[in-house]
Enzyme design. Structure first.
Site, PDB file in Angstrom:
ATOM      1  N   THR A  34       2.800  -3.096   9.443  1.00  0.00           N
ATOM      2  CA  THR A  34       1.855  -2.849   8.350  1.00  0.00           C
ATOM      3  C   THR A  34       0.594  -2.115   8.752  1.00  0.00           C
ATOM      4  O   THR A  34      -0.025  -1.462   7.917  1.00  0.00           O
ATOM      5  CB  THR A  34       1.460  -4.185   7.687  1.00  0.00           C
ATOM      6  OG1 THR A  34       0.712  -3.936   6.506  1.00  0.00           O
ATOM      7  CG2 THR A  34       0.635  -5.049   8.625  1.00  0.00           C
ATOM      8  N   ALA A  35       0.154  -2.199   9.998  1.00  0.00           N
ATOM      9  CA  ALA A  35      -1.144  -1.601  10.359  1.00  0.00           C
ATOM     10  C   ALA A  35      -1.184  -1.305  11.844  1.00  0.00           C
ATOM     11  O   ALA A  35      -0.438  -1.871  12.642  1.00  0.00           O
ATOM     12  CB  ALA A  35      -2.293  -2.542   9.980  1.00  0.00           C
ATOM     13  N   ILE A  36      -2.095  -0.393  12.209  1.00  0.00           N
ATOM     14  CA  ILE A  36      -2.355  -0.099  13.615  1.00  0.00           C
ATOM     15  C   ILE A  36      -3.854  -0.073  13.839  1.00  0.00           C
ATOM     16  O   ILE A  36      -4.638   0.136  12.912  1.00  0.00           O
ATOM     17  CB  ILE A  36      -1.746   1.252  14.067  1.00  0.00           C
ATOM     18  CG1 ILE A  36      -2.349   2.417  13.244  1.00  0.00           C
ATOM     19  CG2 ILE A  36      -0.240   1.218  13.982  1.00  0.00           C
ATOM     20  CD1 ILE A  36      -1.926   3.787  13.724  1.00  0.00           C
TER      21      ILE A  36
ATOM     22  N   HIS B 149       0.811  -1.215   0.000  1.00  0.00           N
ATOM     23  CA  HIS B 149       0.000   0.000   0.000  1.00  0.00           C
ATOM     24  C   HIS B 149       0.848   1.271   0.000  1.00  0.00           C
ATOM     25  O   HIS B 149       0.353   2.353  -0.300  1.00  0.00           O
ATOM     26  CB  HIS B 149      -0.991  -0.003   1.176  1.00  0.00           C
ATOM     27  CG  HIS B 149      -0.382   0.253   2.521  1.00  0.00           C
ATOM     28  ND1 HIS B 149      -0.133  -0.752   3.436  1.00  0.00           N
ATOM     29  CD2 HIS B 149       0.009   1.392   3.119  1.00  0.00           C
ATOM     30  CE1 HIS B 149       0.377  -0.233   4.527  1.00  0.00           C
ATOM     31  NE2 HIS B 149       0.477   1.065   4.371  1.00  0.00           N
TER      32      HIS B 149
ATOM     33  N   GLY C  56       3.530   6.163   8.446  1.00  0.00           N
ATOM     34  CA  GLY C  56       4.903   6.317   7.981  1.00  0.00           C
ATOM     35  C   GLY C  56       5.772   5.158   8.404  1.00  0.00           C
ATOM     36  O   GLY C  56       6.811   4.884   7.802  1.00  0.00           O
ATOM     37  N   ASN C  57       5.354   4.443   9.479  1.00  0.00           N
ATOM     38  CA  ASN C  57       6.058   3.232   9.904  1.00  0.00           C
ATOM     39  C   ASN C  57       5.783   2.062   8.969  1.00  0.00           C
ATOM     40  O   ASN C  57       6.488   1.049   9.015  1.00  0.00           O
ATOM     41  CB  ASN C  57       5.652   2.818  11.314  1.00  0.00           C
ATOM     42  CG  ASN C  57       6.502   3.453  12.394  1.00  0.00           C
ATOM     43  OD1 ASN C  57       6.026   4.256  13.167  1.00  0.00           O
ATOM     44  ND2 ASN C  57       7.786   3.086  12.435  1.00  0.00           N
ATOM     45  N   SER C  58       4.731   2.157   8.153  1.00  0.00           N
ATOM     46  CA  SER C  58       4.364   1.048   7.275  1.00  0.00           C
ATOM     47  C   SER C  58       5.538   0.626   6.413  1.00  0.00           C
ATOM     48  O   SER C  58       6.161   1.445   5.739  1.00  0.00           O
ATOM     49  CB  SER C  58       3.197   1.449   6.374  1.00  0.00           C
ATOM     50  OG  SER C  58       2.021   1.641   7.099  1.00  0.00           O
TER      51      SER C  58
ATOM     52  N   ASP D  83      -0.047  -7.659   1.221  1.00  0.00           N
ATOM     53  CA  ASP D  83       0.328  -6.253   1.384  1.00  0.00           C
ATOM     54  C   ASP D  83       1.842  -6.107   1.466  1.00  0.00           C
ATOM     55  O   ASP D  83       2.363  -5.317   2.253  1.00  0.00           O
ATOM     56  CB  ASP D  83      -0.337  -5.629   2.609  1.00  0.00           C
ATOM     57  CG  ASP D  83      -0.199  -4.099   2.620  1.00  0.00           C
ATOM     58  OD1 ASP D  83      -0.115  -3.511   1.528  1.00  0.00           O
ATOM     59  OD2 ASP D  83      -0.156  -3.506   3.713  1.00  0.00           O
TER      60      ASP D  83
ATOM     61  N   GLY E   2      -6.896 -25.887  -3.429  1.00  0.00           N
ATOM     62  CA  GLY E   2      -7.972 -26.502  -4.186  1.00  0.00           C
ATOM     63  C   GLY E   2      -9.214 -26.810  -3.369  1.00  0.00           C
ATOM     64  O   GLY E   2      -9.892 -27.817  -3.621  1.00  0.00           O
TER      65      GLY E   2
END
Length: 472
Positions: free
Chosen positions: A234-236, A113, A216-218, A143, A275
């Site tokens: 990646t997220a908070i 992202h 900005g840490n992402s 991501d 599958g």
């Protein structure tokens, strides 16, 4: 200010704390620390080892503003000129995040992202050096993205740890560039493991930490006390936009899978093909099966001749574990299965008819059973702006959809198109148009050549079929 000796109570408390790890009483002399060095604690050694590999990632793309239609009139151009009101303006869209150098050849891992939709990407080091980067691989499912930069002097690469060995309570450091203020290090612990339902990607099993992670840490690094990457931040979870002590990182085991695909020159990540389609186990079903808690995944459907079917998996089976490691829901199963190496065999712990059995599943990539034959649709129809392709297990794996559904899949949607405004989504499967079954992308292309007063469209989304009627 003169030094004042600690009171007897304070000395006793300090001696107790320092003696916790000393073993049995009397095994080691307990005493009050006599210098600052004896009570100081610093993570500087870890930071010096790893911070040089954490970089800033800047993305940019140029967007043209729409031209004012009045400027097509010579009368208006005469008075305003080409440089006046209404001339197309260029707007630069920017993104800012962090990244981690994971290979001395110049490979950088960041979040997808951070660079999604960007045409130019630059990498900046903590010492202010800045270099151009090319995008080798983007993987929206996790991501993650892999960038390539030219090797520079003193390029520091950081080692990937085995995230399966991380434990709750381990001390970790988050390194990144929050709010664009410059490289920042925060400290915390691993708060939880195997977190799912975070809403980032679809092969989920996040590491949760209370180390402060902010915008900005992402793409930055979550490192252990050996200076190795255990995850990519990646997220908070936040209602204010800032850190509240609940941050999430993609485990390094998943990072390694994406990185290996990039090293092999693949344009998409090569994962094992399962599958089968899974559903979460509800409390009522778990109680009926005699389970003490609703942990596991119910097999909703099995693709004929797929790895799961060949291994003997059946509809209504409940998957409880992968290689002996428990999986609580379809997301954690997807993560655990996706991180298995291609070419081998994994074993599934399965509950069937009240009995626990073990089923082997071959780890093979999804096959491309027929050409994709991409077709971009235009004209006056609700499908104008779609790029459709023939569905195959390989494409279904890329788009995270059910390969057992018949139809033609929506692979791309042009921004601002009729199809985008109508509400089509990437991964929708077009099953029928005006009652006629759609088998190949060319069938949809042929149907678009006819002008209709109305269009009856049947699509499959998330395993459910929906029919809608649109004006022609």
């Amino acid at each position: 200010m003169r030094f004042r000796p600690p009171s007897a109570a304070c000395a006793l408390a300090l001696a107790f704390v320092l003696g916790l790890a000393a073993g049995p009483a009397g095994a080691q002399l307990k005493q009050v620390p006599e210098s600052r060095q004896e009570i100081s604690l610093s993570f500087s050694r870890v930071v010096k080892k790893s911070a040089g590999a954490v970089v800033n990632v800047y993305g940019a793309r140029v967007e043209k503003q729409p031209r004012n239609p009045f400027m097509d009139d010579p009368f208006f151009r005469r008075f305003f000129g080409d440089g006046g009101f209404g001339v197309p303006q260029e707007r630069v869209q920017r993104s800012l995040g962090s990244g981690v150098v994971v290979d001395a050849s110049g490979l950088v891992v960041t979040n997808n992202h951070v660079i999604e939709g960007m045409s130019e990407v630059k990498v900046a080091f903590a010492d202010k050096r800045e270099v151009e980067a090319t995008i080798l691989l983007r993987d929206p499912r996790t991501d993650l993205a892999v960038l390539k930069i030219k090797p520079v002097n003193d390029l520091t690469a950081i080692e990937l740890a085995d995230s399966d060995k991380v434990e709750i309570g381990d001390i970790v450091l988050a390194i990144g560039n929050p709010f664009g203020v410059g490289q920042t290090v925060t400290q915390g612990i691993v708060s939880a493991l195997a977190r799912t339902q975070i809403g980032v990607g679809d092969a989920q099993s996040f590491i949760q930490t209370d180390a402060a992670i902010n915008p900005g840490n992402s793409g930055g690094a979550l490192v252990d006390m050996q200076g190795r990457v255990v995850g990519i931040n990646t997220a908070i979870f936040s209602r204010s936009g800032g850190s509240v002590g609940i941050g999430f990182a993609i485990p390094s085991s998943m990072v390694r899978v994406v990185l290996e695909s990039a090293k092999a020159g693949a344009k998409t990540v090569r994962r094992p093909w399962f599958g089968a389609r899974l559903q979460a186990l509800t409390a009522d079903v778990a109680d009926g099966l005699g389970l003490d808690r609703p942990a596991g995944s119910v097999v909703a459907s099995v693709v004929e001749k797929g790895p799961a079917a060949e291994g003997g998996l059946q509809r209504s089976d409940v998957i409880l574990a992968v290689d002996g490691i428990g999986v609580d829901d379809p997301e954690s199963f997807g993560y655990r299965f996706a991180t298995r190496p291609l070419g081998g065999v994994t074993t599934l712990g399965v509950l069937r008819g009240g009995k626990r059995i073990v089923i082997p599943v071959r780890l093979i990539p999804a096959p491309e059973l027929r050409p994709r034959e991409p077709v971009t649709l235009s004209g006056r129809s609700p499908l104008a702006g779609l790029t459709v392709m023939n569905l195959s297990p390989a494409l279904a794996e890329e788009l995270s959809i059910d390969a057992g559904t018949d139809g033609v899949v929506v692979a791309e949607i042009e921004e601002g198109s009729t199809a985008a405004r109508v509400g089509f989504q990437k991964g929708d499967i077009i099953q029928a148009l005006n009652g006629e079954r759609m088998v190949r992308s060319r069938d949809v292309e042929a149907a678009m050549k006819e002008r209709k007063r109305s269009w009856e469209v049947t699509i499959s989304r998330g395993g459910q079929s929906v029919t809608s009627v649109f004006p022609g």
